[in-house]
Design a protein around this motif. Structure first.
Motif, PDB file in Angstrom:
ATOM      1  N   UNK A  73       1.117  -1.508   0.733  1.00  0.00           N
ATOM      2  CA  UNK A  73      -0.032   0.088   0.156  1.00  0.00           C
ATOM      3  C   UNK A  73       1.086   1.214  -0.163  1.00  0.00           C
ATOM      4  N   UNK A  74       1.561   1.435  -1.023  1.00  0.00           N
ATOM      5  CA  UNK A  74       1.854   2.785  -1.293  1.00  0.00           C
ATOM      6  C   UNK A  74       1.724   3.629  -2.967  1.00  0.00           C
ATOM      7  N   UNK A  75       3.231   3.970  -3.190  1.00  0.00           N
ATOM      8  CA  UNK A  75       2.027   5.571  -4.037  1.00  0.00           C
ATOM      9  C   UNK A  75       2.543   4.567  -5.319  1.00  0.00           C
ATOM     10  N   UNK A  76       3.337   3.482  -5.843  1.00  0.00           N
ATOM     11  CA  UNK A  76       3.702   2.764  -6.944  1.00  0.00           C
ATOM     12  C   UNK A  76       2.808   2.680  -6.858  1.00  0.00           C
ATOM     13  N   UNK A  77       1.889   1.844  -5.954  1.00  0.00           N
ATOM     14  CA  UNK A  77       0.935   0.839  -6.812  1.00  0.00           C
ATOM     15  C   UNK A  77      -0.530   1.205  -7.314  1.00  0.00           C
ATOM     16  N   UNK A  78      -0.181   2.850  -7.638  1.00  0.00           N
ATOM     17  CA  UNK A  78      -1.597   3.152  -7.568  1.00  0.00           C
ATOM     18  C   UNK A  78      -1.380   4.207  -9.243  1.00  0.00           C
ATOM     19  N   UNK A  79       0.352   4.117  -9.520  1.00  0.00           N
ATOM     20  CA  UNK A  79       0.316   4.122 -10.896  1.00  0.00           C
ATOM     21  C   UNK A  79       0.266   3.055 -11.841  1.00  0.00           C
ATOM     22  N   UNK A  80       0.025   3.224 -12.992  1.00  0.00           N
ATOM     23  CA  UNK A  80      -0.325   2.822 -14.074  1.00  0.00           C
ATOM     24  C   UNK A  80       0.688   1.897 -14.767  1.00  0.00           C
ATOM     25  N   UNK A  81       1.012   0.501 -14.672  1.00  0.00           N
ATOM     26  CA  UNK A  81       2.164   0.144 -14.757  1.00  0.00           C
ATOM     27  C   UNK A  81       3.252  -0.059 -15.678  1.00  0.00           C
ATOM     28  N   UNK A  82       2.789   0.384 -17.020  1.00  0.00           N
ATOM     29  CA  UNK A  82       3.580   0.739 -17.949  1.00  0.00           C
ATOM     30  C   UNK A  82       3.930   2.317 -17.245  1.00  0.00           C
ATOM     31  N   UNK A  83       3.621   2.994 -16.805  1.00  0.00           N
ATOM     32  CA  UNK A  83       4.316   3.911 -16.513  1.00  0.00           C
ATOM     33  C   UNK A  83       5.487   3.770 -14.848  1.00  0.00           C
ATOM     34  N   UNK A  84       5.467   2.454 -14.071  1.00  0.00           N
ATOM     35  CA  UNK A  84       6.086   2.034 -13.120  1.00  0.00           C
ATOM     36  C   UNK A  84       7.165   2.613 -13.364  1.00  0.00           C
ATOM     37  N   UNK A  85       8.235   2.361 -14.535  1.00  0.00           N
ATOM     38  CA  UNK A  85       9.560   2.615 -14.572  1.00  0.00           C
ATOM     39  C   UNK A  85      10.110   3.894 -14.707  1.00  0.00           C
TER      40      UNK A  85
END
Length: 783
Positions: free
Chosen positions: A332-344
């Protein structure tokens, strides 16, 4: 960033607005790096253990409501619209508030204060007026009457300063560690720490290794990085709001805070320590005020940073409100709410933003330690100015490597954002509480408002901050002990150094030699006078230091020109060059003894070049020229000043003299390495020393006014002494507690202060004089 000076100095409206917008753009990279990266770890720290994300969404809505109102009330209302107005001639921070109070209530802890310091333009520029016979006047007299209240005020300012230093350790750790936490989504829970911790440590080492280059070398990248990051989290927030839960805006109602606390009770109260992290970095808006301007910081936060953060937190809440199967203690952090294609790509931008945010707090730590050192509250350290163009960019090697080791220890020791967040939250909220307390005094003593208004201010904001403080303090064993331990260590160092310095100065005052003793020696001082200038460093602003009599009674010769040089800091941020020196004469003219007091503000730069030596000699020459009764000029103020603590010798008159660069019509110093005759303009006459096969010194004088014969001879002798060179006589004090002292005082003086003195820089590091020779005269001080 020096463009902020342009605004304060005037200019056309078009230029001012252009400058304000430029400063607002630059402030994004310097001031808001830490605050803008808080969405990386706020929700993760809040839901770490005390509360859990349920199907009803009452927890996530309550947290969002708390975040929204905390951001609105503390950074926006308190700092942007109120605290930023409490600047000290454009400077901000804890010491700026303390400096204002020192000038308005005479609670200054600097011992060698003078009435002449109150004549400085920046001392009175903030609108100092006498208080009326009201409760504000009663508060002022109470503070001036009771010494214990003055010490409490000093300790309060030091506590805030120590917590800022503690934040300088914790912010880089949690920011960088949280930024690289995106790696955990691509590997298992058991293995991600084996990668995350080393990567975070490598980034931290790289960050601190670059400090000696100065932030101005890469400063042009900072603002674009933070702007890109803010646009990124805003866009992701908007996407999550419209894609997952467009009705999440309802959670902004304060009613959801009530529902949150009613349901979670003690767990919800303890989770406030994680919510508190959303305002990490807010103090930087006030602390970095000197590099920008009020309006530029207000515009940047109100129109860019604040809406971006609100959208980011709303977007995370919207995503989490539709995903209840996430492990609340892990993903439950920030990156989980970022669309998977944009995470890197987002991971890369987040790491850069974390580095920028860490850079800002590290630079701020350097600045506040410099202020403490200037005001006698921190051992002398090496200060390197990394930029000649950007004011305030400094590097302190000892502090830099100490911070790096502490950051690495925190990262390796904790290895999770929960305990790092607990530690960082307590440091942040303590600084804010100190600012609230000092601001309440500023409202009464400096702004001359009613005590009721000050009570309302401290009650409203103090209640909010006390609630967060209690939630952070309850987690003492879960990481909150770190800022307390760090602050305690730094506070002991500061207070021991300040106490020892004060006692040493009091001993100097009690042991100074009377003018009658000097008159009894005669013009030769009872010894052989050799060619050259002798600079005797002393902390005294009047009287003859005991080191001089100690030297005279043990050595058979001294220089033909003697200067008692005192380099002191005054409780203002800057001293204008035209007000730099106070010059006076000690004894009769034929003795050739002078006193020169060089005054610097707590943010002034001590230039490390030969200009100080030239300015010093020119200031004495200008003083000699100004002694004629017919001579008077705006460049030289002929005034008699008293001393706050000591009192002037009756026959000692101090004259305000500026640096040589400010005296367009004053005496100029020219040095030549050959014997060629370079004639000046026909409008100037020259007094020259006899030609010698060495460096030649000339004083260039204007046509008027005329200088009498005695002054000419004195100037001629000063030139000869300058040609022969300068020697620096430095007192080496061995401070010991006197007999009968308590065991606490013996520990503080004989062990604590002695250890700090032996391991700190000597007082001659800050002098910009290329010494031909340095003599140390040892003395034992029984304090």
């Amino acid at each position: 960033m020096d463009l902020g000076r342009v605004i304060r100095n005037g200019g056309s409206k078009g230029e001012s607005w252009r400058t304000v917008l430029t400063l607002a753009y630059q402030s994004l990279g310097v001031v808001y790096g830490d605050l803008s990266t808080s969405p990386l770890y706020v929700y993760k720290s809040t839901f770490a253990e005390d509360i859990h994300h349920s199907e009803t969404n009452e927890e996530i809505y309550g947290v969002l409501s708390f975040v929204f109102w905390t951001l609105t009330l503390i950074p926006l209302l308190k700092y942007v619209f109120i605290v930023l107005r409490a600047d000290d001639n454009g400077e901000g921070g804890t010491f700026a508030l303390y400096s204002l109070l020192c000038r308005h209530a005479r609670v200054n802890s600097i011992p060698n204060c003078q009435l002449a310091d109150e004549e400085l333009s920046e001392y009175t520029r903030d609108g100092f007026v006498l208080l009326d016979k009201n409760s504000g006047s009663s508060l002022k007299s109470t503070l001036e009457k009771y010494r214990v209240l003055q010490r409490v005020l000093l300790v309060l300012a030091l506590i805030g300063t120590c917590m800022v230093i503690g934040d300088g350790v914790l912010t880089p750790s949690i920011s960088v560690f949280s930024a690289v936490s995106g790696l955990e989504l691509s590997m298992s829970k058991e293995h991600h720490l084996y990668v995350q911790v080393p990567v975070a440590c490598i980034i931290l080492v790289f960050l601190f290794a670059l400090q000696h280059y100065g932030t101005h070398k890469v400063g042009f990248l900072f603002a674009p990085i933070v702007i890109t990051w803010l646009l990124c989290i805003s866009a992701i927030g908007l996407y999550n709001i419209f894609h997952w839960n467009p009705c999440v805006y309802q959670a902004l109602s304060p009613y959801y805070m009530y529902k949150f606390l009613k349901k979670t009770q003690r767990g919800g109260w303890m989770s406030l320590g994680g919510i508190l992290l959303c305002i990490t970095g807010s103090e930087a808006m006030f602390a970095d005020l000197g590099h920008f301007s009020q309006l530029s910081i207000q515009i940047a936060f109100t129109f860019v940073v604040y809406p971006s953060l609100i959208l980011a937190y709303m977007g995370q809440a919207a995503y989490l409100s539709k995903h209840h199967t996430i492990e609340s203690d892990y993903h439950i952090g920030f990156y989980v709410s970022v669309p998977e294609k944009l995470r890197w790509p987002v991971l890369a931008i987040a790491i850069l933003a974390a580095v920028v945010g860490s850079q800002a707090i590290i630079t701020g730590t350097f600045s506040i330690i410099k202020q403490c050192s200037a005001l006698g509250c921190f051992p002398r350290v090496k200060i390197v100015h990394t930029s000649s163009k950007i004011h305030g960019q400094i590097y302190i090697p000892e502090i830099n490597w100490t911070l790096m080791l502490l950051c690495l220890a925190i990262t390796v020791g904790f290895r999770d954002t929960k305990r790092m967040g607990n530690a960082s939250g307590l440091a942040v909220i303590t600084v804010m509480l100190v600012t609230t307390c000092l601001m309440s005094l500023v409202i009464v003593l400096c702004w001359h408002k009613s005590v009721i208004l000050a009570i309302c201010f401290i009650f409203f904001f103090g209640s909010i901050e006390a609630l967060y403080f209690s939630a952070s303090l309850i987690k003492f064993l879960e990481g909150a002990w770190v800022p307390i331990a760090l602050s305690f260590i730094f506070l002991m160092v500061m207070y021991v150094w300040h106490y020892g310095t004060l006692k040493k100065y009091e001993f100097d005052v009690q042991s100074k030699v009377s003018i009658n003793w000097l008159l009894g020696l005669g013009p030769t001082l009872g010894i052989v006078r050799v060619r050259g200038i002798g600079l005797i460093h002393t902390e005294l602003v009047s009287g003859i230091p005991a080191i001089f009599s100690h030297f005279v009674t043990n050595l058979p010769a001294f220089h033909q020109v003697l200067v008692f040089l005192c380099i002191k800091s005054v409780p203002v941020p800057h001293v204008k060059p035209e007000e730099r020196f106070l010059v006076g004469r000690v004894g009769p003219k034929e003795y050739r003894l002078y006193r020169c007091i060089a005054r610097y503000g707590y943010r002034d730069i001590h230039k490390d070049d030969v200009e100080f030596e030239k300015d010093l000699v020119c200031s004495i020459a200008e003083f000699i020229r100004s002694e004629g009764p017919e001579y008077d000029t705006p460049l030289v103020k002929k005034e008699e000043f008293g001393i706050g603590i000591e009192g002037l010798e009756k026959n000692e008159r101090m004259t305000v003299v500026g640096t040589s660069s400010t005296q367009l019509d004053g005496i100029k110093l020219r040095e030549e390495s050959d014997l060629s005759d370079t004639v000046g303009t026909s409008e100037l006459r020259e007094i020259r020393s006899p030609e010698r096969p060495r460096k030649r010194v000339r004083f260039v004088l204007p046509d008027s006014p005329q200088i009498d014969r005695a002054a000419r001879e004195e100037l001629h002798e000063l030139m000869e002494a300058r040609e022969a060179g300068m020697a620096f006589i430095l007192g080496h004090a061995y401070v010991r507690a006197k007999r009968g002292s308590s065991w606490i005082k013996r520990i503080v003086i004989d062990i604590g202060y002695d250890f700090l003195r032996r391991n700190s820089r000597g007082p001659n590091y800050a002098l910009s004089i290329p010494h031909a020779s340095t003599l140390e005269v040892g003395m034992i001080y029984h304090v």
